[in-house]
Design a protein around this motif. Structure first.
Motif, mmCIF file in Angstrom:
data_model
loop_
_atom_site.group_PDB
_atom_site.id
_atom_site.type_symbol
_atom_site.label_atom_id
_atom_site.label_comp_id
_atom_site.label_asym_id
_atom_site.label_seq_id
_atom_site.Cartn_x
_atom_site.Cartn_y
_atom_site.Cartn_z
ATOM 1 N N UNK A 97 0.729 -1.058 0.136
ATOM 2 C CA UNK A 97 -0.097 0.151 0.093
ATOM 3 C C UNK A 97 0.740 1.183 0.073
ATOM 4 N N UNK A 98 2.002 1.174 0.459
ATOM 5 C CA UNK A 98 3.021 2.290 0.179
ATOM 6 C C UNK A 98 3.474 2.729 -1.000
ATOM 7 N N UNK A 99 3.048 1.796 -2.003
ATOM 8 C CA UNK A 99 3.363 2.253 -3.449
ATOM 9 C C UNK A 99 2.752 3.132 -3.813
ATOM 10 N N UNK A 100 1.277 3.484 -3.224
ATOM 11 C CA UNK A 100 0.169 4.198 -4.116
ATOM 12 C C UNK A 100 0.081 5.528 -3.124
ATOM 13 N N UNK A 101 1.147 6.428 -2.935
ATOM 14 C CA UNK A 101 1.129 7.559 -2.063
ATOM 15 C C UNK A 101 0.558 8.579 -3.244
ATOM 16 N N UNK A 102 -0.527 9.446 -2.646
ATOM 17 C CA UNK A 102 -0.777 10.463 -3.498
ATOM 18 C C UNK A 102 -0.289 11.682 -3.267
#
Length: 102
Positions: A97-102
């Motif tokens: 989930x850390x790959x999908x930072x906004x």
């Protein structure tokens, strides 16, 4: 690299050169596996699951043997492996989930 004979023969060298630390480690290890609120078999299955996730071949072998001596069945060992695998895979999924930072 992995050879159970190395573990058995070389722990003495570690003890010789780090006596105080090893003495403390063995006391802690003995206390952690002493009878208490968790029975011996469950403690060994917990140790085995941890060994599987850390992938320590020495610990896998030693705690498998200890779990069997404490009465663990093949079914219990297999389920322990699946729980360890789920936790390890879960870590990869949740860290993804850390790959999908906004």
């Amino acid at each position: 690299m992995y050879d159970l004979e190395h573990l058995e023969s070389r722990l003495g060298t570690l003890q010789e050169h780090a006596g105080d630390g090893m003495k403390a480690f063995w006391a802690f290890d003995k206390a952690a596996f002493a009878p208490g609120a968790i029975d011996a078999k469950t403690k060994q299955l917990l140790a085995l699951a941890t060994a599987l996730t850390t992938q320590c071949p020495y610990c896998i072998e030693l705690h498998t043997d200890a779990a069997r001596k404490a009465g663990a069945s093949d079914d219990e060992l297999a389920e322990t492996a699946m729980v360890a695998a789920a936790i390890r895979a879960g870590g990869a999924v949740t860290h993804a989930t850390h790959m999908f930072k906004k």
